[in-house]
Design a protein around this motif. Sequence first.
Motif, PDB file in Angstrom:
ATOM      1  N   LEU A   1      33.811  37.127  36.656  1.00 14.05           N
ATOM      2  CA  LEU A   1      33.633  38.208  37.623  1.00 14.05           C
ATOM      3  C   LEU A   1      34.588  38.090  38.797  1.00 14.05           C
ATOM      4  CD1 LEU A   1      29.732  37.995  37.882  1.00 14.05           C
ATOM      5  CD2 LEU A   1      31.050  39.616  36.487  1.00 14.05           C
ATOM      6  N   VAL A   2      34.767  39.222  39.463  1.00 14.78           N
ATOM      7  CA  VAL A   2      35.414  39.265  40.769  1.00 14.78           C
ATOM      8  C   VAL A   2      34.405  39.912  41.717  1.00 14.78           C
ATOM      9  CG1 VAL A   2      37.269  40.298  42.137  1.00 14.78           C
ATOM     10  CG2 VAL A   2      37.753  39.428  39.844  1.00 14.78           C
TER      11      VAL A   2
ATOM     12  N   GLY B   1      40.094  49.508  43.702  1.00 15.52           N
ATOM     13  CA  GLY B   1      40.863  49.011  42.562  1.00 15.52           C
ATOM     14  C   GLY B   1      40.008  48.793  41.337  1.00 15.52           C
ATOM     15  N   ALA B   2      38.908  49.544  41.242  1.00 16.36           N
ATOM     16  CA  ALA B   2      38.004  49.431  40.089  1.00 16.36           C
ATOM     17  C   ALA B   2      37.221  50.736  39.951  1.00 16.36           C
ATOM     18  CB  ALA B   2      37.031  48.269  40.283  1.00 16.36           C
ATOM     19  N   THR B   3      36.822  51.039  38.720  1.00 17.84           N
ATOM     20  CA  THR B   3      35.988  52.222  38.517  1.00 17.84           C
ATOM     21  C   THR B   3      34.566  51.926  39.003  1.00 17.84           C
ATOM     22  OG1 THR B   3      35.434  51.585  36.251  1.00 17.84           O
ATOM     23  CG2 THR B   3      37.319  53.064  36.535  1.00 17.84           C
ATOM     24  N   ILE B   4      33.914  52.970  39.480  1.00 18.64           N
ATOM     25  CA  ILE B   4      32.564  52.837  40.040  1.00 18.64           C
ATOM     26  C   ILE B   4      31.640  53.782  39.275  1.00 18.64           C
ATOM     27  CG2 ILE B   4      31.136  53.115  42.101  1.00 18.64           C
ATOM     28  CD1 ILE B   4      33.748  52.706  43.761  1.00 18.64           C
TER      29      ILE B   4
ATOM     30  N   PRO C   1      36.731  41.927  35.640  1.00 21.25           N
ATOM     31  CA  PRO C   1      38.174  42.079  35.860  1.00 21.25           C
ATOM     32  C   PRO C   1      38.945  42.629  34.661  1.00 21.25           C
ATOM     33  CG  PRO C   1      37.575  39.759  35.775  1.00 21.25           C
ATOM     34  CD  PRO C   1      36.305  40.536  35.748  1.00 21.25           C
ATOM     35  N   GLU C   2      38.526  42.279  33.436  1.00 22.62           N
ATOM     36  CA  GLU C   2      39.277  42.771  32.278  1.00 22.62           C
ATOM     37  C   GLU C   2      39.152  44.283  32.115  1.00 22.62           C
ATOM     38  OE1 GLU C   2      35.210  41.620  30.870  1.00 22.62           O
ATOM     39  OE2 GLU C   2      36.730  40.594  32.043  1.00 22.62           O
ATOM     40  N   GLU C   3      38.064  44.864  32.617  1.00 24.49           N
ATOM     41  CA  GLU C   3      37.865  46.317  32.555  1.00 24.49           C
ATOM     42  C   GLU C   3      38.135  46.999  33.889  1.00 24.49           C
ATOM     43  OE1 GLU C   3      34.039  47.388  30.907  1.00 24.49           O
ATOM     44  OE2 GLU C   3      33.999  45.537  29.735  1.00 24.49           O
ATOM     45  N   GLN C   4      38.272  46.210  34.962  1.00 23.57           N
ATOM     46  CA  GLN C   4      38.374  46.735  36.329  1.00 23.57           C
ATOM     47  C   GLN C   4      37.249  47.754  36.574  1.00 23.57           C
ATOM     48  OE1 GLN C   4      40.377  45.747  39.079  1.00 23.57           O
ATOM     49  NE2 GLN C   4      40.395  44.072  37.626  1.00 23.57           N
ATOM     50  N   LYS C   5      36.013  47.312  36.265  1.00 26.58           N
ATOM     51  CA  LYS C   5      34.840  48.172  36.393  1.00 26.58           C
ATOM     52  C   LYS C   5      33.773  47.472  37.216  1.00 26.58           C
ATOM     53  CE  LYS C   5      31.677  51.015  33.823  1.00 26.58           C
ATOM     54  NZ  LYS C   5      31.366  51.611  32.531  1.00 26.58           N
TER      55      LYS C   5
END
Length: 184
Positions: free
Chosen positions: A10-11, A36-39, A74-78
């Motif tokens: 995780l981030v 920088g990630a989908t919400i 992080p791999e999905e930026q979700k």
Amino acid sequence: MPDDIITSRLVLRLMSKAVVTSCIAGDFAEAERLLGATIPDDLLESSSSLRYNLRQMEKDPLYLPWSARAVILPEEQKMIGLIRFHSSPDPEELHAYARGAVEMGYRIFPAYQRNHYASEAVSALIDWAHHTHGIRYFVASISPANTPSLNLIHRFGFRRVGEAMDETDGIEYIFYLIIWLFEI
């Protein structure tokens, strides 16, 4: 990003005032650009915690590093959840439990629950507060009906020390954790 707390999966990314404000306004496109990630829409179910977070940021200039963090794969930026401290350290309402304490809260969205993401995020946030800021006392308030959360904090060693009526969430049990320091 420099304020990220990174775990093996995780981030935990700090949500700036602009991100929180955009989320509350329902402007997820802007919030996602800034984060920088989908919400996911699941975040709207915790809008009261975002509003509380925004009030804390406006009231206390020292609160920002303690405020809401998006739990991101992080791999999905979700974004898959949210974790935060309720205030900067040593708020008056926690003095009954310990001076210098912080209270934490967390939520993993339903599609991502039961994957131990909450445990990983809580562990990382406690570690960050302890090693970066010397925090030894942690508080968590949890509904008696939230069995998964009750089980999680028991695994960390939190002990029940009271209960309180939350104006938004109803009755909550209050739990306390001390990080013991041993000198050799």
